[in-house]
Write a protein that holds these residues in place. Structure first.
Motif, PDB file in Angstrom:
ATOM      1  N   ASP A 280       0.837  -1.227  -0.008  1.00 21.77           N
ATOM      2  CA  ASP A 280      -0.003  -0.049   0.051  1.00 21.77           C
ATOM      3  C   ASP A 280       0.724   1.220  -0.012  1.00 21.77           C
ATOM      4  O   ASP A 280       1.623   1.466   1.006  1.00 21.77           O
ATOM      5  N   LEU A 281       0.907   1.976  -1.195  1.00 26.97           N
ATOM      6  CA  LEU A 281       1.821   2.991  -1.464  1.00 26.97           C
ATOM      7  C   LEU A 281       1.346   4.197  -0.552  1.00 26.97           C
ATOM      8  O   LEU A 281       2.645   5.256  -0.204  1.00 26.97           O
ATOM      9  N   HIS A 282       0.458   4.264   0.031  1.00 20.07           N
ATOM     10  CA  HIS A 282      -0.202   5.394   0.848  1.00 20.07           C
ATOM     11  C   HIS A 282       0.362   5.296   2.326  1.00 20.07           C
ATOM     12  O   HIS A 282       0.307   6.119   2.986  1.00 20.07           O
ATOM     13  N   ASN A 283       0.988   4.194   2.634  1.00 22.22           N
ATOM     14  CA  ASN A 283       1.169   3.852   4.027  1.00 22.22           C
ATOM     15  C   ASN A 283       2.537   3.722   4.174  1.00 22.22           C
ATOM     16  O   ASN A 283       3.034   2.865   5.205  1.00 22.22           O
ATOM     17  N   LEU A 284       3.568   3.897   3.183  1.00 28.64           N
ATOM     18  CA  LEU A 284       4.778   3.842   3.512  1.00 28.64           C
ATOM     19  C   LEU A 284       5.491   4.793   4.330  1.00 28.64           C
ATOM     20  O   LEU A 284       4.968   5.954   4.463  1.00 28.64           O
ATOM     21  N   THR A 285       6.416   4.613   5.025  1.00 33.47           N
ATOM     22  CA  THR A 285       7.270   5.376   5.746  1.00 33.47           C
ATOM     23  C   THR A 285       8.461   6.094   5.169  1.00 33.47           C
ATOM     24  O   THR A 285       9.494   5.233   4.622  1.00 33.47           O
ATOM     25  N   PHE A 286       8.639   7.247   5.039  1.00 30.25           N
ATOM     26  CA  PHE A 286       9.811   7.743   4.189  1.00 30.25           C
ATOM     27  C   PHE A 286      10.858   8.263   5.060  1.00 30.25           C
ATOM     28  O   PHE A 286      10.567   8.505   6.218  1.00 30.25           O
ATOM     29  N   THR A 287      12.054   8.282   4.443  1.00 32.43           N
ATOM     30  CA  THR A 287      13.355   8.593   5.342  1.00 32.43           C
ATOM     31  C   THR A 287      13.374  10.003   5.488  1.00 32.43           C
ATOM     32  O   THR A 287      13.980  10.606   6.567  1.00 32.43           O
ATOM     33  N   GLU A 288      12.843  10.908   4.858  1.00 31.75           N
ATOM     34  CA  GLU A 288      13.014  12.375   4.773  1.00 31.75           C
ATOM     35  C   GLU A 288      11.567  12.790   4.919  1.00 31.75           C
ATOM     36  O   GLU A 288      10.606  12.195   4.004  1.00 31.75           O
ATOM     37  N   THR A 289      11.207  14.249   4.880  1.00 27.25           N
ATOM     38  CA  THR A 289      10.221  14.975   4.792  1.00 27.25           C
ATOM     39  C   THR A 289       9.945  15.019   3.463  1.00 27.25           C
ATOM     40  O   THR A 289      10.715  15.746   2.591  1.00 27.25           O
ATOM     41  N   VAL A 290       8.587  14.880   2.996  1.00 22.26           N
ATOM     42  CA  VAL A 290       8.282  14.852   1.650  1.00 22.26           C
ATOM     43  C   VAL A 290       7.880  16.425   1.093  1.00 22.26           C
ATOM     44  O   VAL A 290       7.384  17.176   1.888  1.00 22.26           O
ATOM     45  N   ASN A 291       8.463  16.793   0.203  1.00 23.21           N
ATOM     46  CA  ASN A 291       7.821  18.040  -0.265  1.00 23.21           C
ATOM     47  C   ASN A 291       6.554  18.308  -0.295  1.00 23.21           C
ATOM     48  O   ASN A 291       5.729  17.413  -0.711  1.00 23.21           O
ATOM     49  N   ALA A 292       5.985  19.326   0.095  1.00 25.15           N
ATOM     50  CA  ALA A 292       4.367  19.743   0.146  1.00 25.15           C
ATOM     51  C   ALA A 292       3.869  19.811  -1.117  1.00 25.15           C
ATOM     52  O   ALA A 292       2.652  19.400  -1.357  1.00 25.15           O
ATOM     53  N   ASN A 293       4.725  19.763  -2.190  1.00 29.88           N
ATOM     54  CA  ASN A 293       4.271  20.127  -3.602  1.00 29.88           C
ATOM     55  C   ASN A 293       3.678  18.547  -4.434  1.00 29.88           C
ATOM     56  O   ASN A 293       3.197  18.296  -5.250  1.00 29.88           O
ATOM     57  N   LEU A 294       4.458  17.672  -3.483  1.00 28.67           N
ATOM     58  CA  LEU A 294       4.259  16.249  -3.847  1.00 28.67           C
ATOM     59  C   LEU A 294       3.012  15.380  -3.019  1.00 28.67           C
ATOM     60  O   LEU A 294       3.028  14.100  -3.319  1.00 28.67           O
ATOM     61  N   ILE A 295       2.249  16.222  -2.175  1.00 28.71           N
ATOM     62  CA  ILE A 295       1.367  15.501  -1.440  1.00 28.71           C
ATOM     63  C   ILE A 295       0.002  15.763  -1.808  1.00 28.71           C
ATOM     64  O   ILE A 295      -0.438  17.046  -2.326  1.00 28.71           O
ATOM     65  N   CYS A 296      -0.831  14.750  -1.843  1.00 27.16           N
ATOM     66  CA  CYS A 296      -2.227  14.827  -2.437  1.00 27.16           C
ATOM     67  C   CYS A 296      -2.846  15.382  -1.326  1.00 27.16           C
ATOM     68  O   CYS A 296      -2.803  15.214  -0.043  1.00 27.16           O
ATOM     69  N   CYS A 297      -3.752  16.448  -1.677  1.00 30.17           N
ATOM     70  CA  CYS A 297      -4.727  17.178  -0.464  1.00 30.17           C
ATOM     71  C   CYS A 297      -5.746  16.411   0.006  1.00 30.17           C
ATOM     72  O   CYS A 297      -6.406  16.674   0.597  1.00 30.17           O
ATOM     73  N   ILE A 298      -6.000  15.186  -0.714  1.00 32.92           N
ATOM     74  CA  ILE A 298      -7.115  14.412  -0.295  1.00 32.92           C
ATOM     75  C   ILE A 298      -6.543  13.335   0.669  1.00 32.92           C
ATOM     76  O   ILE A 298      -7.153  13.061   1.825  1.00 32.92           O
ATOM     77  N   CYS A 299      -5.620  12.597   0.561  1.00 36.96           N
ATOM     78  CA  CYS A 299      -5.117  11.434   1.401  1.00 36.96           C
ATOM     79  C   CYS A 299      -3.808  11.796   2.051  1.00 36.96           C
ATOM     80  O   CYS A 299      -3.479  11.124   2.899  1.00 36.96           O
ATOM     81  N   HIS A 300      -3.474  13.165   1.864  1.00 32.72           N
ATOM     82  CA  HIS A 300      -2.136  13.933   2.544  1.00 32.72           C
ATOM     83  C   HIS A 300      -1.095  12.677   2.629  1.00 32.72           C
ATOM     84  O   HIS A 300      -0.428  12.737   3.458  1.00 32.72           O
TER      85      HIS A 300
END
Length: 433
Positions: A11-31
């Motif tokens: 489930d690609l929506h529940n992965l844990t990332f090593t760094e803070t993701v750029n806000a421009n790459l965040i979906c405004c619906i699922c965050h």
């Protein structure tokens, strides 16, 4: 039963990332970072599944509320896909101990092929237990469904069956608990039937002897002292009689049960017949229905007041119907006899009439023949007037003197009348036939 790892599909929506993701790459619906990003005409980008669910409830952009339809959506530019796919993320099995870090689009490949902490079903189909990939080899070596071999009889079986097999293995060495002699298990039971130290009861124990001792002491010691030995013949005869009586009793019991079952079936059929007859002939069962209203406390003074049972009513009705049928049969036989006599009488009368008609027709035929012959003689005969001997010389004589016209008309009328009468008689004769 086979099982699959619940983390096999990532489930690609529940992965844990090593760094803070750029806000421009965040979906405004699922965050969460975009998954299969889709762009709207108004310039906003969403995850494909997120925007589809949003448009099912409202046909407008979730950000600026402008009208939006599914046909207006387009796949986002390639650089957006590359940026979210190259984000560094931990393995989903990090809680089990996996320390792998890699790009998001490679995580699924890592789980399926390289991750040692992925849950896989046991290689043995009968087991199917989910085991970590790193522990698979050790599990297979200790799995209770693995094939094992008995060290005594060399028979192959499952490991969990081997535990019970040791207690029944025919090649295992067993020591007799009574005489300390060792035998293989296949011969142990035979040895117990012959072991002199094996404790056995007296042969007359069914009759009350309570002695139990070594087999070697039964014939040498006990039978000489047993109180039942002297009357054993009588006891065996009595036992045979009891067995015969038990057999007869069982036979009688089976017959009784069979008769009971048949009686229940007959009672059921009678009950159904009573219901059917009650519906068809309610007046005959009225007295039986009133039996429930009968007062049992009052004495019966007149036997005519006792209500009849349905069986008695049916029997009386059967007798009455039988008498009616016999009466109807006798009436039918009498009527048939009368009909036969009347038919015979009418047949004889018609035969007499037919004979008279035949005689009349014959007479008419003869008369018609006479009339026809007479008419033919008058028409074709010689002349009635010829030249006399004293005729005046030179006078003319006629060769064909004319017949009397009145006689000809009379004969024609008679002939027509007889023809009409003959035709009427023929028609009557055909009707009678």
């Amino acid at each position: 039963m086979s099982h699959t790892d619940p983390m096999a599909e990532v489930d690609l929506h529940n992965l844990t990332f090593t760094e803070t993701v750029n806000a421009n790459l965040i979906c405004c619906i699922c965050h969460a970072p975009f998954v299969e990003p889709m762009a709207s005409p108004c310039g906003h980008i969403f995850c494909e599944s997120c925007i589809y669910q949003a448009l099912e409830s409202a046909s407008q952009c979730p950000v600026d509320r402008s009208p939006l339809a599914l046909s207006d959506l387009k796949t986002a530019v390639k650089i957006i896909h590359n940026m979210v796919n190259e984000l560094q993320t931990y393995c989903p099995r990090v809680s089990f101990g996996c320390n792998h870090v890699g790009q998001r689009h490679m995580i699924e490949h890592h789980l399926k092929n390289d991750c040692e902490y992925t849950l896989l079903p046991c290689e043995l189909e009968e087991c199917g237990e989910l085991i970590l990939k790193k522990d698979m080899n050790s599990h297979v070596e200790t799995c209770r469904y693995r094939m094992s071999e008995c060290m005594m009889c060399r028979k192959k079986m499952r490991a969990f069956e081997l535990e019970d097999h040791h207690e029944l293995c025919p090649a295992e060495i067993v020591k007799c608990p009574h005489c300390e002699i060792t035998n293989v298990r296949s011969d142990h039971m035979k040895h117990l039937g012959e072991c002199p130290e094996h404790p056995i009861p007296c042969t007359l124990s069914p009759f009350g002897c309570k002695w139990i001792g070594a087999r070697k002491n039964l014939a040498t010691i006990h039978q000489k002292e047993c109180a039942y030995e002297g009357i054993k013949d009588f006891l065996y005869q009595q036992k045979q009689r009891e067995d015969a009586l038990h057999e007869e009793l069982n036979y009688a019991r089976r017959g009784y049960e069979s008769l009971n079952s048949q009686l229940e079936g007959i009672n059921t059929q009678v009950s159904h017949m009573q219901d059917s007859l009650s519906a068809m002939f309610p007046s005959y069962f009225q007295s039986y229905r009133s039996q429930d209203m009968y007062n049992d406390d009052e004495p019966i003074t007149d036997l005519n007041d006792v209500p009849l049972s349905p069986q008695e009513i049916i029997m009386s009705d059967n007798e009455r119907l039988k008498n009616d049928i016999e009466t109807i049969t006798a009436n039918i036989a009498s009527l048939e006899l009368k009909q036969n006599v009347a038919l015979m009488t009418e047949t004889l009368r018609m035969q007499e009439e037919m004979q008279s008609l035949r005689a009349l027709c014959h007479g008419l035929r003869m008369q018609m023949h006479y009339v026809l012959m007479e008419r033919r003689g008058n028409v074709g005969g010689p002349s009635t007037s010829t030249a006399g001997a004293n005729a005046t010389p030179g006078a003319s004589t006629s060769t064909n003197a004319p017949t009397n016209p009145i006689n000809g008309i009379t004969r024609m009328r008679n002939w027509i009348g007889w023809s009409f009468i003959l035709r009427r008689i023929m028609i009557t004769f055909r009707l009678l036939m």
